[in-house]
Enzyme design. Structure first.
Site, PDB file in Angstrom:
ATOM      1  N   LYS A 181      11.082  40.005  68.219  1.00 17.57           N
ATOM      2  CA  LYS A 181       9.695  39.710  68.602  1.00 17.57           C
ATOM      3  C   LYS A 181       8.847  40.967  68.462  1.00 17.57           C
ATOM      4  O   LYS A 181       9.031  41.937  69.193  1.00 17.57           O
ATOM      5  CB  LYS A 181       9.594  39.222  70.039  1.00 17.57           C
ATOM      6  CG  LYS A 181       8.170  38.683  70.301  1.00 17.57           C
ATOM      7  CD  LYS A 181       7.755  38.635  71.741  1.00 17.57           C
ATOM      8  CE  LYS A 181       7.152  39.888  72.265  1.00 17.57           C
ATOM      9  NZ  LYS A 181       5.811  40.206  71.761  1.00 17.57           N
ATOM     10  N   GLY A 233       9.677  49.825  74.596  1.00 16.99           N
ATOM     11  CA  GLY A 233       8.378  49.532  75.200  1.00 16.99           C
ATOM     12  C   GLY A 233       8.212  50.322  76.478  1.00 16.99           C
ATOM     13  O   GLY A 233       8.835  51.379  76.660  1.00 16.99           O
ATOM     14  N   GLU A 255      14.658  51.656  75.178  1.00 12.72           N
ATOM     15  CA  GLU A 255      13.943  52.875  74.749  1.00 12.72           C
ATOM     16  C   GLU A 255      12.562  52.789  75.385  1.00 12.72           C
ATOM     17  O   GLU A 255      11.743  51.982  74.981  1.00 12.72           O
ATOM     18  CB  GLU A 255      13.793  52.893  73.217  1.00 12.72           C
ATOM     19  CG  GLU A 255      15.092  52.923  72.451  1.00 12.72           C
ATOM     20  CD  GLU A 255      15.659  54.333  72.272  1.00 12.72           C
ATOM     21  OE1 GLU A 255      15.116  55.286  72.879  1.00 12.72           O
ATOM     22  OE2 GLU A 255      16.648  54.465  71.554  1.00 12.72           O
ATOM     23  N   CYS A 289       5.843  57.505  72.064  1.00 11.47           N
ATOM     24  CA  CYS A 289       6.649  57.629  73.285  1.00 11.47           C
ATOM     25  C   CYS A 289       7.090  59.065  73.524  1.00 11.47           C
ATOM     26  O   CYS A 289       7.173  59.519  74.653  1.00 11.47           O
ATOM     27  CB  CYS A 289       7.864  56.721  73.174  1.00 11.47           C
ATOM     28  SG  CYS A 289       8.756  56.957  71.633  1.00 11.47           S
ATOM     29  N   GLU A 386       2.078  58.411  81.715  1.00  9.56           N
ATOM     30  CA  GLU A 386       1.956  58.319  80.265  1.00  9.56           C
ATOM     31  C   GLU A 386       0.557  57.790  79.931  1.00  9.56           C
ATOM     32  O   GLU A 386       0.214  56.667  80.308  1.00  9.56           O
ATOM     33  CB  GLU A 386       3.032  57.351  79.763  1.00  9.56           C
ATOM     34  CG  GLU A 386       3.259  57.405  78.291  1.00  9.56           C
ATOM     35  CD  GLU A 386       4.333  56.427  77.834  1.00  9.56           C
ATOM     36  OE1 GLU A 386       4.469  55.345  78.426  1.00  9.56           O
ATOM     37  OE2 GLU A 386       5.020  56.761  76.855  1.00  9.56           O
TER      38      GLU A 386
HETATM   39  P1  TAP Z   1       5.198  46.918  76.542  1.00 11.50           P
HETATM   40  O1  TAP Z   1       3.988  46.410  77.173  1.00 11.50           O
HETATM   41  O2  TAP Z   1       6.380  47.222  77.389  1.00 11.50           O
HETATM   42  O3  TAP Z   1       5.598  45.858  75.417  1.00 11.50           O
HETATM   43  C1  TAP Z   1       6.693  46.039  74.558  1.00 11.50           C
HETATM   44  C2  TAP Z   1       7.117  44.691  74.017  1.00 11.50           C
HETATM   45  O4  TAP Z   1       7.648  43.883  75.065  1.00 11.50           O
HETATM   46  C3  TAP Z   1       5.976  43.879  73.425  1.00 11.50           C
HETATM   47  O5  TAP Z   1       6.459  43.148  72.321  1.00 11.50           O
HETATM   48  C4  TAP Z   1       5.608  42.977  74.578  1.00 11.50           C
HETATM   49  O6  TAP Z   1       4.898  41.831  74.179  1.00 11.50           O
HETATM   50  C5  TAP Z   1       6.959  42.649  75.141  1.00 11.50           C
HETATM   51  N1  TAP Z   1       6.990  42.208  76.526  1.00 11.50           N
HETATM   52  C6  TAP Z   1       6.029  42.328  77.481  1.00 11.50           C
HETATM   53  N2  TAP Z   1       6.467  41.824  78.667  1.00 11.50           N
HETATM   54  C7  TAP Z   1       7.740  41.391  78.453  1.00 11.50           C
HETATM   55  C8  TAP Z   1       8.740  40.787  79.292  1.00 11.50           C
HETATM   56  N3  TAP Z   1       8.536  40.550  80.579  1.00 11.50           N
HETATM   57  N4  TAP Z   1       9.948  40.479  78.750  1.00 11.50           N
HETATM   58  C9  TAP Z   1      10.205  40.739  77.449  1.00 11.50           C
HETATM   59  N5  TAP Z   1       9.291  41.305  76.611  1.00 11.50           N
HETATM   60  C10 TAP Z   1       8.074  41.634  77.102  1.00 11.50           C
HETATM   61  O7  TAP Z   1       4.945  48.256  75.722  1.00 11.50           O
HETATM   62  P2  TAP Z   1       3.792  48.533  74.663  1.00 11.50           P
HETATM   63  O8  TAP Z   1       2.525  48.707  75.398  1.00 11.50           O
HETATM   64  O9  TAP Z   1       3.859  47.540  73.565  1.00 11.50           O
HETATM   65  O10 TAP Z   1       4.275  49.919  74.045  1.00 11.50           O
HETATM   66  C11 TAP Z   1       4.006  51.125  74.637  1.00 11.50           C
HETATM   67  C12 TAP Z   1       5.217  51.631  75.392  1.00 11.50           C
HETATM   68  O11 TAP Z   1       6.349  51.688  74.519  1.00 11.50           O
HETATM   69  C13 TAP Z   1       5.027  53.045  75.890  1.00 11.50           C
HETATM   70  O12 TAP Z   1       5.465  53.160  77.215  1.00 11.50           O
HETATM   71  C14 TAP Z   1       5.915  53.867  74.964  1.00 11.50           C
HETATM   72  O13 TAP Z   1       6.352  55.069  75.505  1.00 11.50           O
HETATM   73  C15 TAP Z   1       7.025  52.934  74.683  1.00 11.50           C
HETATM   74  N6  TAP Z   1       7.721  53.299  73.442  1.00 11.50           N
HETATM   75  C16 TAP Z   1       8.957  53.849  73.553  1.00 11.50           C
HETATM   76  C17 TAP Z   1       9.620  54.246  72.412  1.00 11.50           C
HETATM   77  C18 TAP Z   1      10.975  54.848  72.553  1.00 11.50           C
HETATM   78  S1  TAP Z   1      11.858  54.975  71.219  1.00 11.50           S
HETATM   79  N7  TAP Z   1      11.448  55.247  73.695  1.00 11.50           N
HETATM   80  C19 TAP Z   1       9.043  54.084  71.147  1.00 11.50           C
HETATM   81  C20 TAP Z   1       7.787  53.508  71.070  1.00 11.50           C
HETATM   82  C21 TAP Z   1       7.131  53.113  72.239  1.00 11.50           C
HETATM   83  P3  TAP Z   1       3.282  41.936  74.064  1.00 11.50           P
HETATM   84  O14 TAP Z   1       2.954  42.855  72.957  1.00 11.50           O
HETATM   85  O15 TAP Z   1       2.831  40.589  73.752  1.00 11.50           O
HETATM   86  O16 TAP Z   1       2.817  42.425  75.405  1.00 11.50           O
END
Ligand code: TAP
Length: 478
Positions: A181, A233, A255, A289, A386
């Protein structure tokens, strides 16, 4: 001053964006049974396409397709699986311009980054794991490595295609099938990847892409026939997923977020360090991240570093992601922009000093100038949370011990950077910093051969390298 900007038409003609997209299940694009949502260009706020929102029933179909495909895919020889992965890697190279432009349009990142970083590293990832597919028994992970089954993978919006590659390539190399997804705001390159799977003649059901929001992600990770969960995420959602799968035998890698310290000692080559600070926090609008969002600079060189940093920030070009000269593109969504603004305002209210170069920002779209906060203390929220935007918090230190104490004073532990000429200091710092990756005299360098992952609230498990295979094999520990 605000100005109107229209994206360069010749770049848009490189990609064919359809008015609407279905789900990719069992090798075909199918209509979803749920509703739909729009994906927008964050640089213009224009709607790019209507995207199917996968319902629980759609996710179930995708998991069933992945389960059926698993029988054949897991029994295929590693040599045969490798052929498919190599083919996918080559098609990614052939379609690199299209993928880079689409990624920049849907995500807002500058084309020079999607062209020179994201897409080449995506292809490299598929090449790298294609190379492992027929050598798994030599990976040091046991004599008879066996895949786990169906992997449910959920990824964020900051590196849409790269996060897909980090998930899909090792899973397939090990003989698993996947249901992935993508993030709600950036589904388009994952859907183009689905087309690439068709082009590569990948057997139906080996890769399934289900678009949607958080509830679709929830349906993927909690589906009873998913054997493995791979999530990238936020820490908050990572914790919710860990709770959702607690008590099951699903293997998981998480991650999550970060708040990395980029540490500059007084013997560091200052110009090189300033470039590293700029790349560390302003690359990808700071939606990274492992971004070096906390600069820890030794007191004796703090004024000099800050002076040069501000001069360099004044040369950064903010604007059209499709312009090859752009350094900082659009913020990915209105929600993310609101979060960056809120935390920055809190930084000022709490007493830190805010500075940004004069910048002409387009009148529509989501934009935030490169910003630095000085006079930041460890108690300030901008030093602890963050921001996930182009915002740098500067703290100072006197001794290496103080730098280590401040760098580790965070619930996160994903990455860190050290700038010094002393090799012994690099080794000492690397051993003391509680971070999964420690860069020395560089920052934000990625290679498929090198494992990546967190300590503490940055998650668990490793992606990349030989260690990344362990996440997709039974009984394996890297
Ligand atoms: P999230 O809001 O956590 O979303 C990540 C993914 O999870 C999205 O596809 C989201 O869908 C989905 N999601 C949301 N709620 C969920 C649930 N309850 N159960 C399962 N899936 C769910 O993060 P984001 O805002 O997209 O990304 C930013 C975050 O990612 C930052 O904290 C960043 O540090 C982290 N990140 C970490 C890494 C590594 S490698 N550690 C790399 C990149 C990013 P929707 O998009 O529809 O909300």
């Amino acid at each position: 001053m605000a100005f109107e900007y229209a994206p360069a038409p010749e770049s848009r003609s490189i990609v064919d964006i359809k008015p609407s997209y279905g789900l990719f299940i069992d090798g075909e694009f199918v209509d979803g049974r749920g509703t739909s949502f729009k994906t927008v260009n964050p640089a213009t706020e224009e709607t790019l396409a209507e995207i199917a929102e996968a319902s629980d029933a759609d996710v179930d179909l995708a998991v069933r397709a992945a389960r059926r495909a698993f029988r054949g895919w897991s029994r295929m020889s590693g040599k045969e699986r490798a052929k498919y992965l190599f083919r996918i890697a080559r098609i990614i190279q052939e379609r690199a311009r299209e993928l880079a432009v689409l990624e920049s349009i849907d995500n807002g990142k500058p084309i020079k980054e999607s062209r020179d970083v994201d897409v080449p590293v995506v292809a490299a990832h598929f090449f790298y794991y294609a190379g492992w597919a027929d050598k798994l028994e030599h990976a040091g992970l046991g004599p008879d490595p066996q895949p786990l089954g169906v992997a449910g993978q959920v990824i964020p919006w900051n590196f849409p295609l790269l996060m897909l590659a980090w998930k899909v390539a090792p899973a397939l190399a090990c003989g698993n099938t996947v249901v992935l997804k993508p993030a709600e705001t950036t589904p388009l390159t994952a859907l183009l990847f689905a087309e690439i799977c068709q082009q590569a003649d990948l057997p139906p059901g080996v890769v399934n892409i289900v678009t949607g929001a958080g509830s679709t992600g929830q349906a993927v990770v909690s589906h009873p026939d998913v054997d493995k969960v791979a999530f990238t995420g936020s820490t908050a959602v990572g914790k919710a997923i860990a709770r959702a799968i607690a008590g099951t035998d699903k293997k998981a890698t998480l991650e999550l977020g970060g708040k990395a310290a980029n540490i500059v000692f007084d013997d560091a080559p200052i110009d090189q360090a300033v470039e590293g600070i700029v790349g560390g926090i302003f690359f990808n609008q700071g939606h990274v991240c492992c971004a070096g969002s906390r600069l820890l600079v030794q007191e004796s060189v703090a004024d000099e570093v800050l002076g040069r940093l501000k001069r360099r920030m004044g040369t950064l070009r903010v604007g059209d992601p499709l312009d090859k000269n752009t350094d900082i593109g659009a913020i990915n969504s209105a929600e993310q922009l609101a979060r960056i603004r809120e935390l920055s305002d809190i930084g000022e209210a709490e007493g830190a000093e805010r500075w940004a170069p004069a910048c002409d920002l387009p009148s529509s779209g989501f934009w935030f100038p490169p910003t630095v906060f000085t006079g930041v203390t460890q108690a300030h929220r901008i030093a602890r949370e963050e921001v996930f935007g182009p915002v740098l918090s500067v703290l100072t230190f006197r001794t290496p011990a103080e730098a280590i104490e401040k760098a580790n004073n965070t619930p996160y532990g994903l990455s860190a950077g050290v700038w010094t000429e002393k090799g012994s200091r690099i080794l000492h710092m690397a051993s003391q910093l509680r971070a999964g990756v420690v860069w020395a005299n560089t920052f934000n360098k990625f290679d498929p051969a090198s494992p990546f992952g967190g300590y503490k609230e940055s998650g668990y498990g490793r992606e990349g390298g030989r260690q990344g295979l362990a996440a997709y094999l039974k009984g394996a520990d890297a």
